[in-house]
Design a protein around this motif. Structure first.
Motif, PDB file in Angstrom:
ATOM      1  N   LYS A  38      -0.059  10.478  13.113  1.00 44.80           N
ATOM      2  CA  LYS A  38       1.248  10.342  12.458  1.00 44.80           C
ATOM      3  C   LYS A  38       1.093  10.221  10.938  1.00 44.80           C
ATOM      4  CE  LYS A  38       4.872   6.852  11.869  1.00 44.80           C
ATOM      5  NZ  LYS A  38       4.333   6.433  10.557  1.00 44.80           N
ATOM      6  N   ALA A  39       0.170   9.372  10.487  1.00 45.40           N
ATOM      7  CA  ALA A  39       0.006   9.122   9.051  1.00 45.40           C
ATOM      8  C   ALA A  39      -0.479  10.360   8.305  1.00 45.40           C
ATOM      9  CB  ALA A  39      -0.958   7.967   8.830  1.00 45.40           C
ATOM     10  N   ARG A  40      -1.365  11.139   8.937  1.00 42.76           N
ATOM     11  CA  ARG A  40      -1.947  12.308   8.280  1.00 42.76           C
ATOM     12  C   ARG A  40      -0.947  13.452   8.089  1.00 42.76           C
ATOM     13  NH1 ARG A  40      -7.836  11.728  11.261  1.00 42.76           N
ATOM     14  NH2 ARG A  40      -8.850  10.599   9.534  1.00 42.76           N
ATOM     15  N   LYS A  41       0.234  13.312   8.628  1.00 46.61           N
ATOM     16  CA  LYS A  41       1.287  14.292   8.365  1.00 46.61           C
ATOM     17  C   LYS A  41       1.871  14.096   6.964  1.00 46.61           C
ATOM     18  CE  LYS A  41       2.776  14.772  13.208  1.00 46.61           C
ATOM     19  NZ  LYS A  41       3.893  14.564  14.156  1.00 46.61           N
ATOM     20  N   HIS A  42       1.608  12.913   6.395  1.00 45.23           N
ATOM     21  CA  HIS A  42       2.224  12.572   5.100  1.00 45.23           C
ATOM     22  C   HIS A  42       1.210  12.317   3.984  1.00 45.23           C
ATOM     23  CE1 HIS A  42       6.015  12.157   7.280  1.00 45.23           C
ATOM     24  NE2 HIS A  42       5.371  11.388   8.153  1.00 45.23           N
ATOM     25  N   CYS A  43      -0.040  11.978   4.330  1.00 45.87           N
ATOM     26  CA  CYS A  43      -1.044  11.743   3.289  1.00 45.87           C
ATOM     27  C   CYS A  43      -2.449  11.943   3.857  1.00 45.87           C
ATOM     28  CB  CYS A  43      -0.909  10.341   2.694  1.00 45.87           C
ATOM     29  SG  CYS A  43      -1.566   9.006   3.715  1.00 45.87           S
ATOM     30  N   GLU A  44      -3.407  12.028   2.961  1.00 47.76           N
ATOM     31  CA  GLU A  44      -4.811  12.151   3.372  1.00 47.76           C
ATOM     32  C   GLU A  44      -5.338  10.775   3.743  1.00 47.76           C
ATOM     33  OE1 GLU A  44      -9.079  13.792   1.606  1.00 47.76           O
ATOM     34  OE2 GLU A  44      -7.471  13.169   0.250  1.00 47.76           O
ATOM     35  N   VAL A  45      -5.930  10.654   4.933  1.00 48.67           N
ATOM     36  CA  VAL A  45      -6.488   9.380   5.386  1.00 48.67           C
ATOM     37  C   VAL A  45      -7.948   9.582   5.749  1.00 48.67           C
ATOM     38  CG1 VAL A  45      -6.318   7.465   7.005  1.00 48.67           C
ATOM     39  CG2 VAL A  45      -4.250   8.673   6.310  1.00 48.67           C
ATOM     40  N   LEU A  46      -8.813   8.817   5.124  1.00 47.29           N
ATOM     41  CA  LEU A  46     -10.242   8.832   5.432  1.00 47.29           C
ATOM     42  C   LEU A  46     -10.598   7.555   6.175  1.00 47.29           C
ATOM     43  CD1 LEU A  46     -11.630  10.019   1.970  1.00 47.29           C
ATOM     44  CD2 LEU A  46     -11.155  11.423   3.982  1.00 47.29           C
ATOM     45  N   ILE A  47     -11.276   7.693   7.314  1.00 42.40           N
ATOM     46  CA  ILE A  47     -11.531   6.512   8.134  1.00 42.40           C
ATOM     47  C   ILE A  47     -12.836   6.650   8.884  1.00 42.40           C
ATOM     48  CG2 ILE A  47     -10.404   7.260  10.267  1.00 42.40           C
ATOM     49  CD1 ILE A  47      -9.052   4.391  10.193  1.00 42.40           C
ATOM     50  N   ASN A  97       9.024   8.557   3.308  1.00 42.22           N
ATOM     51  CA  ASN A  97       9.488   7.758   2.169  1.00 42.22           C
ATOM     52  C   ASN A  97       8.340   7.088   1.411  1.00 42.22           C
ATOM     53  OD1 ASN A  97      12.247   8.294   2.717  1.00 42.22           O
ATOM     54  ND2 ASN A  97      12.241   6.714   4.317  1.00 42.22           N
ATOM     55  N   SER A  98       7.153   7.116   1.990  1.00 40.99           N
ATOM     56  CA  SER A  98       5.997   6.503   1.350  1.00 40.99           C
ATOM     57  C   SER A  98       5.523   7.357   0.183  1.00 40.99           C
ATOM     58  CB  SER A  98       4.869   6.339   2.377  1.00 40.99           C
ATOM     59  OG  SER A  98       3.673   5.924   1.748  1.00 40.99           O
ATOM     60  N   THR A  99       5.050   6.706  -0.876  1.00 40.98           N
ATOM     61  CA  THR A  99       4.505   7.431  -2.030  1.00 40.98           C
ATOM     62  C   THR A  99       3.006   7.683  -1.876  1.00 40.98           C
ATOM     63  OG1 THR A  99       4.118   5.351  -3.223  1.00 40.98           O
ATOM     64  CG2 THR A  99       6.224   6.472  -3.608  1.00 40.98           C
ATOM     65  N   LEU A 100       2.415   7.199  -0.808  1.00 37.54           N
ATOM     66  CA  LEU A 100       0.976   7.273  -0.604  1.00 37.54           C
ATOM     67  C   LEU A 100       0.508   8.718  -0.430  1.00 37.54           C
ATOM     68  CD1 LEU A 100      -1.297   5.177  -0.430  1.00 37.54           C
ATOM     69  CD2 LEU A 100      -1.069   5.245   2.064  1.00 37.54           C
ATOM     70  N   LYS A 101      -0.517   9.099  -1.216  1.00 34.40           N
ATOM     71  CA  LYS A 101      -1.091  10.443  -1.139  1.00 34.40           C
ATOM     72  C   LYS A 101      -2.493  10.420  -0.533  1.00 34.40           C
ATOM     73  CE  LYS A 101       1.379  12.046  -5.274  1.00 34.40           C
ATOM     74  NZ  LYS A 101       1.205  12.553  -6.667  1.00 34.40           N
ATOM     75  N   SER A 102      -3.240   9.355  -0.809  1.00 34.41           N
ATOM     76  CA  SER A 102      -4.616   9.261  -0.332  1.00 34.41           C
ATOM     77  C   SER A 102      -4.934   7.825   0.046  1.00 34.41           C
ATOM     78  CB  SER A 102      -5.587   9.748  -1.415  1.00 34.41           C
ATOM     79  OG  SER A 102      -6.926   9.553  -1.022  1.00 34.41           O
ATOM     80  N   LEU A 103      -5.535   7.644   1.241  1.00 36.70           N
ATOM     81  CA  LEU A 103      -5.880   6.310   1.736  1.00 36.70           C
ATOM     82  C   LEU A 103      -7.298   6.358   2.294  1.00 36.70           C
ATOM     83  CD1 LEU A 103      -5.123   3.382   2.529  1.00 36.70           C
ATOM     84  CD2 LEU A 103      -4.166   4.314   4.658  1.00 36.70           C
ATOM     85  N   VAL A 161       0.830  -1.212   0.000  1.00 32.42           N
ATOM     86  CA  VAL A 161       0.000   0.000   0.000  1.00 32.42           C
ATOM     87  C   VAL A 161       0.858   1.253   0.000  1.00 32.42           C
ATOM     88  CG1 VAL A 161      -1.624   1.358   1.392  1.00 32.42           C
ATOM     89  CG2 VAL A 161      -2.010  -1.096   1.047  1.00 32.42           C
ATOM     90  N   ASN A 162       1.947   1.233   0.731  1.00 29.55           N
ATOM     91  CA  ASN A 162       2.801   2.415   0.832  1.00 29.55           C
ATOM     92  C   ASN A 162       3.713   2.604  -0.383  1.00 29.55           C
ATOM     93  OD1 ASN A 162       2.571   4.006   3.496  1.00 29.55           O
ATOM     94  ND2 ASN A 162       2.345   1.853   4.116  1.00 29.55           N
ATOM     95  N   LYS A 163       3.573   1.730  -1.379  1.00 32.26           N
ATOM     96  CA  LYS A 163       4.267   1.921  -2.660  1.00 32.26           C
ATOM     97  C   LYS A 163       3.321   2.446  -3.743  1.00 32.26           C
ATOM     98  CE  LYS A 163       8.147  -1.289  -2.173  1.00 32.26           C
ATOM     99  NZ  LYS A 163       8.080  -1.469  -0.719  1.00 32.26           N
ATOM    100  N   LEU A 164       2.051   2.649  -3.364  1.00 34.15           N
ATOM    101  CA  LEU A 164       1.060   3.191  -4.285  1.00 34.15           C
ATOM    102  C   LEU A 164       0.807   4.667  -3.969  1.00 34.15           C
ATOM    103  CD1 LEU A 164      -1.443   0.187  -4.180  1.00 34.15           C
ATOM    104  CD2 LEU A 164       0.465   0.553  -5.751  1.00 34.15           C
ATOM    105  N   GLU A 165      -0.051   5.309  -4.757  1.00 35.24           N
ATOM    106  CA  GLU A 165      -0.354   6.726  -4.539  1.00 35.24           C
ATOM    107  C   GLU A 165      -1.746   6.937  -3.946  1.00 35.24           C
ATOM    108  OE1 GLU A 165       0.261   8.973  -8.082  1.00 35.24           O
ATOM    109  OE2 GLU A 165       2.381   8.396  -8.274  1.00 35.24           O
ATOM    110  N   ASP A 166      -2.741   6.255  -4.493  1.00 31.67           N
ATOM    111  CA  ASP A 166      -4.117   6.386  -4.011  1.00 31.67           C
ATOM    112  C   ASP A 166      -4.714   4.992  -3.839  1.00 31.67           C
ATOM    113  OD1 ASP A 166      -4.793   9.421  -4.239  1.00 31.67           O
ATOM    114  OD2 ASP A 166      -3.799   8.919  -6.121  1.00 31.67           O
ATOM    115  N   VAL A 167      -5.218   4.710  -2.640  1.00 27.98           N
ATOM    116  CA  VAL A 167      -5.759   3.385  -2.336  1.00 27.98           C
ATOM    117  C   VAL A 167      -7.094   3.524  -1.622  1.00 27.98           C
ATOM    118  CG1 VAL A 167      -5.377   1.192  -1.156  1.00 27.98           C
ATOM    119  CG2 VAL A 167      -3.431   2.440  -2.112  1.00 27.98           C
ATOM    120  N   CYS A 168      -8.077   2.718  -2.041  1.00 28.20           N
ATOM    121  CA  CYS A 168      -9.385   2.688  -1.379  1.00 28.20           C
ATOM    122  C   CYS A 168      -9.685   1.270  -0.911  1.00 28.20           C
ATOM    123  CB  CYS A 168     -10.482   3.169  -2.321  1.00 28.20           C
ATOM    124  SG  CYS A 168     -12.122   3.158  -1.569  1.00 28.20           S
ATOM    125  N   PHE A 169      -9.886   1.108   0.419  1.00 32.10           N
ATOM    126  CA  PHE A 169     -10.265  -0.170   1.009  1.00 32.10           C
ATOM    127  C   PHE A 169     -11.617  -0.068   1.718  1.00 32.10           C
ATOM    128  CE2 PHE A 169      -5.611  -1.465   1.216  1.00 32.10           C
ATOM    129  CZ  PHE A 169      -5.758  -2.547   0.367  1.00 32.10           C
TER     130      PHE A 169
END
Length: 364
Positions: free
Chosen positions: A355-364, A315-321, A287-295
């Protein structure tokens, strides 16, 4: 001294007109002879009909088609949508052939009575084809033989198209060369052998396919390695309701975790593909090697979500989770499931989210 709009150079007038929608562009044709000449430039209208809607209706008769194509503004028209009432003849197909179209929308048309030779020649010269339903087996074989020879097709949207009559190699040679493919609800449209050939051909491409939609298409029949390598050569994937086996989904995420894929965007929402059975470490790495992921609604395990969020860093390429309603919680029996999930969200999930939201958008 102020400059009148009518005295502007033609290049500037064209630049202004390119910002107008079709309705306003039509209005400019009525302003004056000068502006009519500029506003009817065929280059401004070549994309008219690309996405027909309430203001751009599909063509419903041969007479209407002939009238439209005679109009000055439509001399360079590249996109046409045909109405379900349209009756195809040799003369109407020849008119379309002479137009040198880029795309043709035939999703609501009955093509049974259309002359197959002209129809397949027309379709084989297009970059974008939109169809619905089946055509005769002989016509299908003729079409794909011509598509293979012309090598022009880039985007095929064929809802409920039945490919099962085609030789697997012929089918794979055409579909694997596309830039985009829409194969949702296509479980019965391919044979297992055709799926194997298609994914093998996609995996062998030098450049990745831009996007494929497999929504609600069961891919259970494809061998795990072939499926993973094929999917891994697509930049944007929709895998909702594809019902992958545990072996398939594990092979898929293992390939991504080893930097063996070109995937950038992945929609793997909704349950049914054993997402919750993938090793948390493997899943998090992938997941952290992708850019946008929806689960969303995919019933991941809390340990998987923890691992994914823990892996999000600089170092993660993830922009949106998107993890909305994406987990399932099993109670250990010592306390109510709701209370245990609430404690997990507060004590474990919350700090990981911060911590994660400092580097990408996380919807939960």
């Amino acid at each position: 001294m102020p400059i009148k709009l009518g005295h502007l150079p033609s290049e500037l007038k064209q630049a202004i007109l390119r910002h107008l929608n079709w309705e306003d562009l039509s209005t400019m044709c009525l302003v004056s002879r000068c502006w009519r000449k500029e506003a009817e430039d065929p280059k401004l209208w070549e994309d008219f009909g690309k996405l027909f809607n309430w203001s751009v209706e599909p063509i419903s008769s041969h007479k209407e088609l002939k009238t439209v194509l005679k109009m000055k503004r439509f001399q360079a028209l590249k996109h046409i949508a045909i109405h379900e009432k349209f009756s195809f003849s040799e003369s109407s197909l020849q008119l379309l052939l002479d137009q040198n179209l880029v795309s043709l929308d035939l999703r609501y048309c009955n093509l049974d009575s259309a002359p197959s030779d002209l129809l397949t020649t027309l379709l084989a010269g297009l970059e974008i084809i939109k169809l619905r339903g089946s055509i005769k087996n002989s016509c299908m074989v003729e079409l794909f033989t011509k598509l293979k020879a012309s090598n022009k097709l880039k985007n095929l949207n064929w809802l409920s198209g039945d490919y099962t009559c085609l030789d697997p190699s012929l089918l794979a040679s055409v579909l694997s060369r596309l830039d985009c493919g829409n194969w949702d609800y296509s479980t019965r449209c391919f044979t297992p052998t055709q799926w194997e050939h298609l994914f093998s051909a996609i995996a062998a491409r030098d450049k990745p396919i831009k996007w494929i939609n497999f929504d609600s298409t069961r891919l259970t029949y494809v061998s795990p390695g072939v499926l993973a390598r094929g999917l891994g050569n697509v930049e944007t994937l929709n895998l909702q309701y594809t019902y992958l086996t545990k072996e398939q989904v594990t092979e898929f995420f293992t390939l991504i975790s080893m930097s063996g894929s070109r995937i950038k965007k992945l929609d793997f929402s909704w349950e049914g593909s054993n997402q919750g059975k993938v090793d948390p470490t493997v899943l998090a790495s992938a997941v952290n090697k992708l850019e946008d992921v929806c689960f969303g609604y995919s019933r991941l395990q809390p340990s998987q979500i923890e691992a994914i969020l823990l892996g999000v860093n600089a170092n993660s390429t993830l922009k949106s989770l998107d993890l909305r309603s994406g987990w399932t919680f099993v109670c250990d029996g010592n306390q109510a499931a709701g209370e245990e999930e609430k404690n997990w969200k507060t004590t474990t999930l919350a700090p990981l989210l911060v911590k994660a939201r400092k580097h990408c958008e996380v919807l939960i």
